[in-house]
Design an enzyme around this catalytic site. Structure first.
Site, mmCIF file in Angstrom:
data_model
loop_
_atom_site.group_PDB
_atom_site.id
_atom_site.type_symbol
_atom_site.label_atom_id
_atom_site.label_comp_id
_atom_site.label_asym_id
_atom_site.label_seq_id
_atom_site.Cartn_x
_atom_site.Cartn_y
_atom_site.Cartn_z
ATOM 1 N N VAL A 1 66.127 -2.092 53.482
ATOM 2 C CA VAL A 1 65.618 -1.729 52.158
ATOM 3 C C VAL A 1 66.770 -1.510 51.184
ATOM 4 O O VAL A 1 67.917 -1.341 51.578
ATOM 5 C CB VAL A 1 64.759 -0.440 52.229
ATOM 6 C CG1 VAL A 1 63.539 -0.648 53.105
ATOM 7 C CG2 VAL A 1 65.582 0.750 52.725
ATOM 8 N N LEU B 1 49.652 7.712 44.460
ATOM 9 C CA LEU B 1 50.086 8.980 45.032
ATOM 10 C C LEU B 1 50.299 8.794 46.528
ATOM 11 O O LEU B 1 49.515 8.139 47.208
ATOM 12 C CB LEU B 1 49.027 10.066 44.796
ATOM 13 C CG LEU B 1 48.779 10.501 43.345
ATOM 14 C CD1 LEU B 1 47.645 11.515 43.287
ATOM 15 C CD2 LEU B 1 50.044 11.069 42.723
ATOM 16 N N ALA C 1 62.863 -0.837 63.247
ATOM 17 C CA ALA C 1 61.601 -0.151 63.533
ATOM 18 C C ALA C 1 60.396 -0.891 62.960
ATOM 19 O O ALA C 1 59.389 -1.100 63.648
ATOM 20 C CB ALA C 1 61.655 1.274 62.988
ATOM 21 N N HIS D 1 52.425 21.866 83.853
ATOM 22 C CA HIS D 1 52.143 20.782 84.799
ATOM 23 C C HIS D 1 50.633 20.564 84.882
ATOM 24 O O HIS D 1 49.869 21.530 84.892
ATOM 25 C CB HIS D 1 52.672 21.152 86.187
ATOM 26 C CG HIS D 1 52.333 20.163 87.255
ATOM 27 N ND1 HIS D 1 52.999 18.976 87.381
ATOM 28 C CD2 HIS D 1 51.381 20.188 88.231
ATOM 29 C CE1 HIS D 1 52.497 18.313 88.408
ATOM 30 N NE2 HIS D 1 51.502 19.025 88.933
ATOM 31 N N GLU E 1 66.793 -11.389 65.523
ATOM 32 C CA GLU E 1 67.645 -10.254 65.156
ATOM 33 C C GLU E 1 69.099 -10.694 65.107
ATOM 34 O O GLU E 1 69.613 -11.274 66.066
ATOM 35 C CB GLU E 1 67.472 -9.117 66.162
ATOM 36 C CG GLU E 1 68.478 -7.985 66.047
ATOM 37 C CD GLU E 1 68.543 -7.363 64.662
ATOM 38 O OE1 GLU E 1 69.652 -7.229 64.120
ATOM 39 O OE2 GLU E 1 67.475 -7.014 64.106
ATOM 40 N N GLU F 1 54.202 9.178 38.515
ATOM 41 C CA GLU F 1 54.074 8.103 39.502
ATOM 42 C C GLU F 1 53.505 6.857 38.824
ATOM 43 O O GLU F 1 52.483 6.922 38.134
ATOM 44 C CB GLU F 1 53.155 8.542 40.647
ATOM 45 C CG GLU F 1 52.807 7.456 41.647
ATOM 46 C CD GLU F 1 54.026 6.777 42.247
ATOM 47 O OE1 GLU F 1 54.127 5.533 42.154
ATOM 48 O OE2 GLU F 1 54.891 7.488 42.797
ATOM 49 N N ARG F 2 54.157 5.718 39.040
ATOM 50 C CA ARG F 2 53.719 4.490 38.400
ATOM 51 C C ARG F 2 52.692 3.717 39.239
ATOM 52 O O ARG F 2 52.020 2.819 38.738
ATOM 53 C CB ARG F 2 54.908 3.578 38.110
ATOM 54 C CG ARG F 2 55.590 3.036 39.353
ATOM 55 C CD ARG F 2 56.779 2.177 39.003
ATOM 56 N NE ARG F 2 57.415 1.625 40.193
ATOM 57 C CZ ARG F 2 58.537 0.889 40.171
ATOM 58 N NH1 ARG F 2 59.118 0.644 39.010
ATOM 59 N NH2 ARG F 2 59.050 0.424 41.287
ATOM 60 N N ALA G 1 60.200 9.282 56.178
ATOM 61 C CA ALA G 1 59.356 10.110 55.320
ATOM 62 C C ALA G 1 59.633 11.589 55.525
ATOM 63 O O ALA G 1 59.676 12.367 54.553
ATOM 64 C CB ALA G 1 57.884 9.800 55.599
#
Length: 466
Positions: free
Chosen positions: A271, A37, A183, A445, A203, A33-34, A319
């Site tokens: 993305v 974490l 989202a 209920h 949008e 991992e650059r 994710a």
């Protein structure tokens, strides 16, 4: 040269979860991992934004406390504390990830990884030193980053935000234009509007949350307008420059031009995958399109021993999809015949705006386009005892069934707390439940979950409280 059974590049929700599962299966595993974490999700996305949105929910509850007979005075948001709380949640969880990796004896290397041929990975450490790792299997889980919006190049960079800027502000902007009503954009719109920022949403498509069912999109749009958010659909940014009061923008909406000036612009237009500078030139057989690697459901790229999972492998960019795909990929590498990655349409999606949105499966439009004879069930929170008794406000549960087979094709929810409800329908789809099983379930209920039951009943003309 350090030899492993498996090397995973990237320690986000795909990478670190895949590494843990690989270690559980007895594979000697290295994780590179650059940055941090937990990846973007834990450090700059899913987790800190949910902390911010929780603060916004508490603020709304305090403002509405009088409706429940509670007098609350002097309600003022403390931005520094709100951001500090979100960063604290990140620190606790990243510490937990580090501990889990250590517990499972995963070897973690900090640095930038690049492929150097089949089964070879070079890691460039922060101090510039280089280390070679080898393994018969390499999994790429480098994630994705925000797309840039053309037309903002002349604006002072500090005035143009992406999610990293928006999740850790040092001050609240007086006004904010959010470009993109997916989202991420809608979640930040909810947060900043609750904090008192004047929020505009632009949008390009014809509705907010365009990936959701049309009824749900319309519901959220109306709720945003009631909350004072300026929502502009079929709208695009045609130009921007620095102005005396902020960013001066030219917008075109439905063919009409308009000018707007805001203190900050938040870009949320999708993305692109992090496929650059990871050594893909050493494996030219890999197919890359728009930054994403082509793979099968289990992450195989077609190059023996090379896999890609999570956001790098394309939509949906979630994710939990990344984690499940990584586990399935690693289990396939280990030779488990039970390795299984869920289909994209079986992966639930949640948007934590106000009101929340959650869905799984096909929208009504998609179901009809695929030729299904459909039965639609709708049930409003107005008929749910728990929602009324606790003042949860408006909400809707919509279910889509195949009329002939009774198969649950899709479920679409909007309202407070629906992100915690959608798993029931996700389980139903994975178990291939029909309307018969769902109608037989006794829902407790009084709970919001009863609205799920009523929506199913409504689809077949048997609703009891509508």
């Amino acid at each position: 040269m350090s030899a492993f059974d498996l090397i995973i590049v990237g320690a986000g929700p795909a990478g670190y979860v895949g590494a843990i599962r690989a270690a559980q299966l007895g594979l000697k595993t290295a994780l590179v991992e650059r940055a941090e974490l937990g990846g973007v999700c834990l450090n700059w996305g899913c987790i800190p934004t949910k902390s911010l949105l929780h603060s916004a929910d508490v603020l709304r509850a305090c403002r509405a406390a009088a409706d429940a007979g509670i007098q609350v005075q002097g309600v003022v948001p403390d931005l520094e504390k709100i951001v500090s709380s979100s960063r604290g949640a990140v620190e606790r969880l990243t510490g937990g990830v580090r501990q889990l990796l250590r517990k499972n004896k995963v070897t973690v290397h900090a640095g930038h990884a690049r492929l150097r041929g089949a089964g070879q990975v070079e890691v460039e450490s922060p101090d510039g030193s280089r280390l070679r790792l080898s393994a018969p299997h390499v999994v790429l889980a480098t994630g994705a980053r925000p797309r840039r919006l053309v037309g903002l190049e002349q604006v002072t960079p500090a005035r143009v935000w992406d999610y990293r800027d928006a999740v850790a502000p040092t001050a609240l902007p007086e006004s904010l234009l959010i470009v993109g009503a997916g989202a991420i954009g809608m979640e930040f719109a909810s947060f900043y509007a609750a904090m008192g920022t004047r929020v505009h949403v632009c949008e390009a498509r014809e509705r907010v949350l365009p990936q959701e069912d049309e009824d749900i999109s319309a519901f959220v749009h109306a709720a945003f307008v009631r909350d004072g958010i300026d929502v502009r659909l079929n709208c695009r940014v045609d130009g921007a420059r620095d102005g005396a009061q902020g960013v001066a923008l030219r917008l075109t909406q439905d063919g009409r031009e308009d000018a707007i000036t805001v203190e900050r612009v938040l870009v949320s237009v999708g993305v692109t995958g992090n496929a650059e500078d990871i050594g893909l030139e050493s494996v030219p057989e890999v197919r890359v399109a728009d930054g994403f690697l082509a793979t099968d459901a289990l992450g195989a790229t077609g190059v023996p021993g090379l896999y890609a999972v999570g956001d790098l492998a394309g939509a949906p960019w979630l994710a939990h999809k990344a984690s499940h795909q990584a586990v399935a990929c690693v289990e396939a590498i280990a030779g488990l015949p039970s390795a299984h990655a869920p289909k994209a349409e079986d992966i639930p999606a949640c948007t934590f705006c106000h009101p929340q949105v959650a869905s799984v499966g096909l929208t009504e439009k998609q179901a009809r386009e695929r030729g299904h004879p459909v039965r639609i069930g709708r049930f409003s929170f107005a008929g749910n005892g728990k929602a009324v008794a606790t003042g949860l406000g408006e909400g809707l549960v919509k279910t889509v069934f195949d009329q002939d087979t009774g198969a649950l094709l899709g479920a679409h929810l909007v309202g407070d707390g629906v992100s915690e409800l959608i798993a029931a329908f996700a389980i139903a789809r994975e178990a291939e439940s029909t309307e018969t099983e769902l109608m037989r379930v006794a829902f407790p209920h009084p709970t919001l979950s009863e609205a799920l039951h009523e929506s199913v009943l409504a689809a077949f003309g048997r609703a009891l409280h509508a």
